[in-house]
Write an enzyme that holds these catalytic residues in place. Structure first.
Site, mmCIF file in Angstrom:
data_model
loop_
_atom_site.group_PDB
_atom_site.id
_atom_site.type_symbol
_atom_site.label_atom_id
_atom_site.label_comp_id
_atom_site.label_asym_id
_atom_site.label_seq_id
_atom_site.Cartn_x
_atom_site.Cartn_y
_atom_site.Cartn_z
ATOM 1 N N ARG A 31 23.033 63.071 168.911
ATOM 2 C CA ARG A 31 22.695 63.365 167.518
ATOM 3 C C ARG A 31 23.517 62.545 166.523
ATOM 4 O O ARG A 31 23.915 63.029 165.461
ATOM 5 C CB ARG A 31 22.871 64.871 167.231
ATOM 6 C CG ARG A 31 21.980 65.770 168.064
ATOM 7 C CD ARG A 31 20.502 65.543 167.750
ATOM 8 N NE ARG A 31 19.656 66.404 168.572
ATOM 9 C CZ ARG A 31 19.120 66.040 169.746
ATOM 10 N NH1 ARG A 31 19.338 64.811 170.222
ATOM 11 N NH2 ARG A 31 18.369 66.877 170.429
ATOM 12 N N SER A 39 16.935 72.840 163.620
ATOM 13 C CA SER A 39 18.172 73.281 164.289
ATOM 14 C C SER A 39 19.355 73.146 163.351
ATOM 15 O O SER A 39 19.617 72.065 162.821
ATOM 16 C CB SER A 39 18.407 72.461 165.558
ATOM 17 O OG SER A 39 17.403 72.697 166.509
ATOM 18 N N GLU A 70 24.240 70.371 162.477
ATOM 19 C CA GLU A 70 23.249 69.318 162.700
ATOM 20 C C GLU A 70 22.530 69.000 161.393
ATOM 21 O O GLU A 70 22.162 67.868 161.128
ATOM 22 C CB GLU A 70 22.236 69.739 163.768
ATOM 23 C CG GLU A 70 21.253 68.642 164.138
ATOM 24 C CD GLU A 70 20.494 68.929 165.412
ATOM 25 O OE1 GLU A 70 19.352 68.457 165.514
ATOM 26 O OE2 GLU A 70 21.029 69.605 166.308
#
Length: 323
Positions: free
Chosen positions: A186, A235, A305
């Site tokens: 990520r 998320s 995130e």
């Protein structure tokens, strides 16, 4: 981040004056970011610029004084804007100038950074190119996928990137290889100031029926376990090593937890939702509260995130939890 000076887009636009002569894109002062982000919350952007194309973006950046801050946003699906707004210029690539996705050979898709991830998956299906089904379930744009190394269903963006075009703060063009993107979970190590404009993505020949079946699996999973019809940013936290963020949030008793108009989803508790009138303060406070409770239960320090940008409104600062 401390509160910023008052947002005054008209004054900034007047200050720039003739510098912007010849710019073809759309410039909006005091633009409401709550109309852009999927959370439908947050303060305004002092100036919002939507370039007509890559050349227009480069010309704008060359004309913009170096002291004026620039913030890049995508379609707003993974973004929390604080209530004090964003000073300087927010750049959002237009769908018309940067939203195309095309198969350029038997295994390669060329996509503009504003192309929705789902559009790339659809183009791959039509062209019989495998390896892009995971984009069918990611509610973002390719530019965000490049920056965040977006992934789902066991596949990540870094597995598909061949080369990326980008414009820097001085308006210069760069072409980056996969290795130069510096990918990790990520995350991309590419310079934060680079604005991705397009990418060549590599897949492999595949049967269309097989691709369709995998896309249907992704869609079914998403609609079954995620609050896809809510005002959400996807998320909220990255998965920690060896476990899932939602499991730790659930274990800490935070499923359904509410602060103001913000709530951790009952359906998928790593999804934060705006139940109707949540502010940026409500959403970020909820996230930090969840981080504190998870740490107290499991000793795990969750990492956001969702990207959080802008200034806090006066008297509405959120103090990050420090485990």
């Amino acid at each position: 981040m401390s509160p910023a000076a008052a947002i005054d887009g008209a004054a900034l636009l007047a200050r720039l004056g003739d510098r912007l002569a010849g710019i073809r894109g759309r410039i909006t002062p005091d633009a409401g970011m709550d109309k852009i982000t999927w959370f439908r919350a947050g303060g305004p952007a002092e100036l919002l610029f939507q370039p007509a194309d890559e050349a227009d973006l480069a010309a704008f950046l060359q004309a913009l004084p170096a002291e004026i801050p620039v913030t890049i946003v995508g379609i707003g699906s993974n973004l929390l804007v604080r209530d004090g707004g964003i000073t300087g210029v927010v750049i959002r690539l237009s769908a018309k100038g940067f939203g195309e996705a095309t198969a350029i050979d038997a295994t390669t898709i060329r996509a503009g950074a504003a192309a929705p991830d789902k559009r790339v998956a659809a183009v791959a299906l039509e062209a019989g190119i495998g390896g892009f089904h995971f984009y069918h379930g990611i509610p973002g744009s390719i530019g965000g996928a490049l920056r965040m190394n977006a992934g789902a269903n066991g596949t990540e963006t870094r597995e598909r990137v061949r080369s990326v075009r980008a414009i820097d703060r001085q308006g210069r063009l760069h072409v980056l290889s996969n290795a130069e993107m510096g990918y990790a979970y990520r995350h991309s190590g590419a310079a934060a100031g680079l604005i991705f404009t397009s990418v060549d993505l590599e897949g492999e020949p595949a049967d269309r029926a097989d691709i369709r079946a995998r896309m249907d699996e992704v869609q079914h999973h998403r609609e079954t376990v995620q609050p896809v019809r809510e005002k959400t940013g996807g998320s909220t936290f990255k998965n920690p090593d060896g476990t899932s963020a939602w499991k730790e949030i659930d274990r800490a008793g935070c499923r359904g937890l509410m602060i103001g108009g913000a709530q951790m989803s009952e359906l998928h508790c790593n999804f934060m939702i705006n139940t109707g009138a949540a502010t940026g303060f409500d959403l970020e406070t909820l996230g930090e509260t969840v981080r504190e409770r998870v740490f107290g239960t499991s000793g795990i320090d969750l990492h956001w995130e969702i990207k959080r940008i802008g200034a806090f409104a006066p008297g509405r600062e959120v103090v990050p939890f420090a485990g």
